[in-house]
Design a protein around this motif. Structure first.
Motif, PDB file in Angstrom:
ATOM      1  N   ALA A  76       0.228   0.494  -2.211  1.00 13.98           N
ATOM      2  CA  ALA A  76       0.603   0.674  -0.798  1.00 13.98           C
ATOM      3  C   ALA A  76      -0.494   0.228   0.156  1.00 13.98           C
ATOM      4  O   ALA A  76      -0.231   0.053   1.355  1.00 13.98           O
ATOM      5  CB  ALA A  76       0.959   2.133  -0.542  1.00 13.98           C
ATOM      6  N   ARG A  77      -1.701   0.032  -0.322  1.00 16.16           N
ATOM      7  CA  ARG A  77      -2.774  -0.457   0.550  1.00 16.16           C
ATOM      8  C   ARG A  77      -2.530  -1.898   0.982  1.00 16.16           C
ATOM      9  O   ARG A  77      -3.019  -2.311   2.035  1.00 16.16           O
ATOM     10  CB  ARG A  77      -4.129  -0.343  -0.158  1.00 16.16           C
ATOM     11  CG  ARG A  77      -4.607   1.079  -0.365  1.00 16.16           C
ATOM     12  CD  ARG A  77      -5.922   1.115  -1.143  1.00 16.16           C
ATOM     13  NE  ARG A  77      -5.749   0.699  -2.525  1.00 16.16           N
ATOM     14  CZ  ARG A  77      -6.749   0.671  -3.415  1.00 16.16           C
ATOM     15  NH1 ARG A  77      -7.979   0.993  -3.030  1.00 16.16           N
ATOM     16  NH2 ARG A  77      -6.521   0.311  -4.665  1.00 16.16           N
ATOM     17  N   TRP A  78      -1.797  -2.630   0.171  1.00 16.32           N
ATOM     18  CA  TRP A  78      -1.592  -4.050   0.464  1.00 16.32           C
ATOM     19  C   TRP A  78      -0.136  -4.355   0.830  1.00 16.32           C
ATOM     20  O   TRP A  78       0.120  -5.367   1.490  1.00 16.32           O
ATOM     21  CB  TRP A  78      -2.006  -4.910  -0.743  1.00 16.32           C
ATOM     22  CG  TRP A  78      -3.167  -4.349  -1.499  1.00 16.32           C
ATOM     23  CD1 TRP A  78      -3.199  -3.957  -2.795  1.00 16.32           C
ATOM     24  CD2 TRP A  78      -4.477  -4.075  -0.975  1.00 16.32           C
ATOM     25  NE1 TRP A  78      -4.433  -3.457  -3.133  1.00 16.32           N
ATOM     26  CE2 TRP A  78      -5.243  -3.523  -2.030  1.00 16.32           C
ATOM     27  CE3 TRP A  78      -5.080  -4.239   0.272  1.00 16.32           C
ATOM     28  CZ2 TRP A  78      -6.568  -3.143  -1.884  1.00 16.32           C
ATOM     29  CZ3 TRP A  78      -6.406  -3.855   0.418  1.00 16.32           C
ATOM     30  CH2 TRP A  78      -7.131  -3.320  -0.638  1.00 16.32           C
ATOM     31  N   PHE A  79       0.782  -3.492   0.396  1.00 15.62           N
ATOM     32  CA  PHE A  79       2.204  -3.753   0.615  1.00 15.62           C
ATOM     33  C   PHE A  79       2.874  -2.509   1.185  1.00 15.62           C
ATOM     34  O   PHE A  79       2.945  -1.471   0.518  1.00 15.62           O
ATOM     35  CB  PHE A  79       2.880  -4.146  -0.709  1.00 15.62           C
ATOM     36  CG  PHE A  79       2.268  -5.353  -1.363  1.00 15.62           C
ATOM     37  CD1 PHE A  79       2.603  -6.630  -0.954  1.00 15.62           C
ATOM     38  CD2 PHE A  79       1.324  -5.208  -2.383  1.00 15.62           C
ATOM     39  CE1 PHE A  79       2.031  -7.740  -1.554  1.00 15.62           C
ATOM     40  CE2 PHE A  79       0.754  -6.307  -2.993  1.00 15.62           C
ATOM     41  CZ  PHE A  79       1.103  -7.590  -2.569  1.00 15.62           C
ATOM     42  N   GLU A  80       3.358  -2.622   2.402  1.00 12.12           N
ATOM     43  CA  GLU A  80       4.104  -1.526   3.006  1.00 12.12           C
ATOM     44  C   GLU A  80       5.404  -1.317   2.227  1.00 12.12           C
ATOM     45  O   GLU A  80       6.064  -2.273   1.835  1.00 12.12           O
ATOM     46  CB  GLU A  80       4.417  -1.859   4.469  1.00 12.12           C
ATOM     47  CG  GLU A  80       5.114  -0.741   5.220  1.00 12.12           C
ATOM     48  CD  GLU A  80       5.397  -1.114   6.659  1.00 12.12           C
ATOM     49  OE1 GLU A  80       6.016  -0.294   7.369  1.00 12.12           O
ATOM     50  OE2 GLU A  80       5.019  -2.230   7.083  1.00 12.12           O
ATOM     51  N   ASP A  81       5.769  -0.033   2.019  1.00 12.01           N
ATOM     52  CA  ASP A  81       6.948   0.283   1.199  1.00 12.01           C
ATOM     53  C   ASP A  81       6.889  -0.522  -0.097  1.00 12.01           C
ATOM     54  O   ASP A  81       7.765  -1.360  -0.381  1.00 12.01           O
ATOM     55  CB  ASP A  81       8.247  -0.026   1.955  1.00 12.01           C
ATOM     56  CG  ASP A  81       8.390   0.794   3.231  1.00 12.01           C
ATOM     57  OD1 ASP A  81       7.992   1.979   3.222  1.00 12.01           O
ATOM     58  OD2 ASP A  81       8.905   0.251   4.218  1.00 12.01           O
ATOM     59  N   PRO A  82       5.888  -0.275  -0.924  1.00 11.96           N
ATOM     60  CA  PRO A  82       5.620  -1.173  -2.058  1.00 11.96           C
ATOM     61  C   PRO A  82       6.716  -1.215  -3.111  1.00 11.96           C
ATOM     62  O   PRO A  82       6.804  -2.201  -3.855  1.00 11.96           O
ATOM     63  CB  PRO A  82       4.316  -0.619  -2.641  1.00 11.96           C
ATOM     64  CG  PRO A  82       4.291   0.815  -2.219  1.00 11.96           C
ATOM     65  CD  PRO A  82       4.925   0.840  -0.872  1.00 11.96           C
ATOM     66  N   ARG A 141       8.941  -9.837   3.926  1.00  8.93           N
ATOM     67  CA  ARG A 141       7.529  -9.502   4.174  1.00  8.93           C
ATOM     68  C   ARG A 141       6.631 -10.731   4.034  1.00  8.93           C
ATOM     69  O   ARG A 141       5.527 -10.773   4.566  1.00  8.93           O
ATOM     70  CB  ARG A 141       7.068  -8.385   3.230  1.00  8.93           C
ATOM     71  CG  ARG A 141       6.800  -8.802   1.820  1.00  8.93           C
ATOM     72  CD  ARG A 141       6.105  -7.717   1.003  1.00  8.93           C
ATOM     73  NE  ARG A 141       7.022  -6.717   0.468  1.00  8.93           N
ATOM     74  CZ  ARG A 141       6.923  -5.417   0.721  1.00  8.93           C
ATOM     75  NH1 ARG A 141       5.948  -4.971   1.502  1.00  8.93           N
ATOM     76  NH2 ARG A 141       7.779  -4.559   0.197  1.00  8.93           N
TER      77      ARG A 141
END
Length: 465
Positions: A375-381, A388
């Motif tokens: 989740a640090r790199w991808f919102e709603d991972p 996106r």
């Protein structure tokens, strides 16, 4: 003829107090049984202990790196101090010393010789083959059919890779090659889960599973060596990858004998290319169709793009730059379900990661499946969101937050080939078919060499009007 050899450092011993934190372990066996039962679950738990964690998969000392900066340090900054090492000993049963398994000077030489054969101008000549084989394959599908899409994609990519590698289109030969590779995949995963001493013993004993694997391997070897002999006798003027490799010349070789690949080296490389190219593309396509089938709005947009850009004609390479949504869909699919779900390196020399001393002989695992869902790199991972992947998002994403093809000097040599094949196959099939996932099928992961769906992927076909 130069002989290439490399000596692996001894397996390191370390006090638990001197290691990064990690999941609890049992005496003697560490976390080995947990790894065999559920490797993805163990890595997910290990990642909760920090960006660098310890996984005690006895008898190996294994670390898990799950931060893009650490993966960059491992793959790029310290590339001269690491390699594949013992992590690919089981793969060598099939691949020998091809690009995936070779280390040191041999890997550098083979990479240098093979890289020009994968220049985009060369591989573009295979685009028509990919399109033609896909058009032929889907002709047997009927509206309303229930198919195992995983098996269909495996068969389709099998025919494509056999044609592009060997210029073969003989159904019985292709079928036997595919069966031998499927058996090899199962055998390698089975042996990889065993302690090294047991693995070596069982590989030598005439056990039924071992004998079946060796019979299949003997068939593959005989087929490849026969083709090598035929190419040498006929002047090596083909455009298949086997002919191109036989034509390679090493301008930096000091001895004339070293200027060309030996038959053994060519064999190892084409077997490696086959194993890497067939399995991973089939798996990527299977997961992509699953995600499209379970997200009707995205599938509708995908079809609309194909209708707008291509219409009723067959797709060509010139269409691919205009299929922006198709590119985003495939990119997002390989984020959620990377075909190669985990990779790593063995340290040949001590290195430092995240302030921790990593001794020589240790394994450092960098699992795409974990990092791609951070989740640090991808919102709603965990959400499938192809939109996106805007140019701005790609530019700001850390380099090793997304690496389905690895990275550094060992970046997959066939990356361009794989992207081209996957997009063309998606376009051809998407023009004609809509996929509906069988609602009664429960998705489970089967993390073998690649990340397969357990039990296949049942789909209902709906012909587009």
């Amino acid at each position: 003829m130069t002989t290439y050899s490399i000596t692996y450092p001894p397996k390191p011993k370390a006090d638990r107090a001197d290691l990064p934190p990690g999941p609890p372990e049992l005496p003697i066996v560490g976390q080995s049984f947990r790894y065999i039962r559920n490797p993805v679950g163990l890595m997910q738990e290990a990642a909760t202990y920090g960006d660098l964690a310890t996984m005690s998969v006895k008898p190996a000392l294994a670390y898990l790196a799950s931060h893009p900066d650490l993966i960059r340090q491992l793959f790029v900054d310290n590339h001269r101090s690491v390699g594949r090492g013992r992590m690919t000993l089981t793969l060598q049963y099939l691949m020998g010393m091809g690009l995936v398994t070779a280390d040191g000077p041999l890997h550098l030489r083979q990479r240098r010789l093979m890289q020009p054969q994968f220049h985009h101008r060369r591989i573009e000549s295979y685009g028509e083959i990919m399109t033609d084989f896909t058009l032929r394959h889907q002709q047997r599908w009927q509206d309303g059919d229930r198919i195992d899409l995983a098996a269909e994609m495996s068969e389709l990519t099998l025919h494509v890779v056999v044609k592009t590698l060997f210029d073969l289109d003989l159904p019985d030969t292709v079928r036997r090659i595919g069966a031998a590779f499927e058996l090899s995949n199962d055998y390698i995963k089975s042996r990889d889960n065993q302690p090294p001493a047991a693995r070596r013993l069982f590989h030598r004993l005439p056990l039924p599973f071992t004998r079946r694997f060796k019979r299949g391997l003997a068939y593959l070897d005989a087929t490849v060596y026969d083709l090598i002999e035929q190419r040498r006798e006929t002047g090596l003027d083909g455009n298949d990858l086997l002919s191109l490799l036989l034509n390679v010349r090493d301008d930096e070789a000091e001895n004339p004998e070293d200027a060309v690949m030996t038959d053994q080296q060519v064999r190892d490389e084409v077997i490696t290319l086959f194993a890497a190219g067939h399995e991973t593309t089939a798996v990527a396509l299977t997961w992509t169709w699953y995600l499209l089938a379970t997200h009707p709005d995205v599938q509708a947009g995908f079809h609309a793009e194909l209708d707008d850009v291509i219409g009723d004609r067959a797709p060509t390479l010139d269409d691919l730059p205009n299929l922006a949504l198709t590119d985003q869909i495939l990119t997002e699919s390989m984020r959620l379900y990377p075909p190669i779900w985990s990779t790593g390196r063995m340290t040949f020399e001590p290195i430092e990661l995240d302030g921790w001393h990593i001794p020589a002989g240790a394994a450092v695992v960098a699992p795409q499946f974990i990092v791609h869902r951070d989740a640090r790199w991808f919102e709603d991972p965990l959400e499938f969101r192809p939109d996106r992947w805007t140019p701005e998002f790609r530019e700001n994403l850390p380099r090793f937050a997304y690496y389905p093809f690895g990275g550094g000097p060992r970046l997959c040599i066939g990356e361009g080939f794989a992207w081209m094949e996957a997009k063309l196959l998606l376009a051809v099939l998407g023009q004609r078919w809509r996929m509906r996932h069988d609602a009664g099928h429960k998705i489970e992961l089967q993390p073998l060499v690649s990340l397969r769906p357990k039990g296949g992927m049942p789909m209902h076909l709906e012909r587009r009007k």
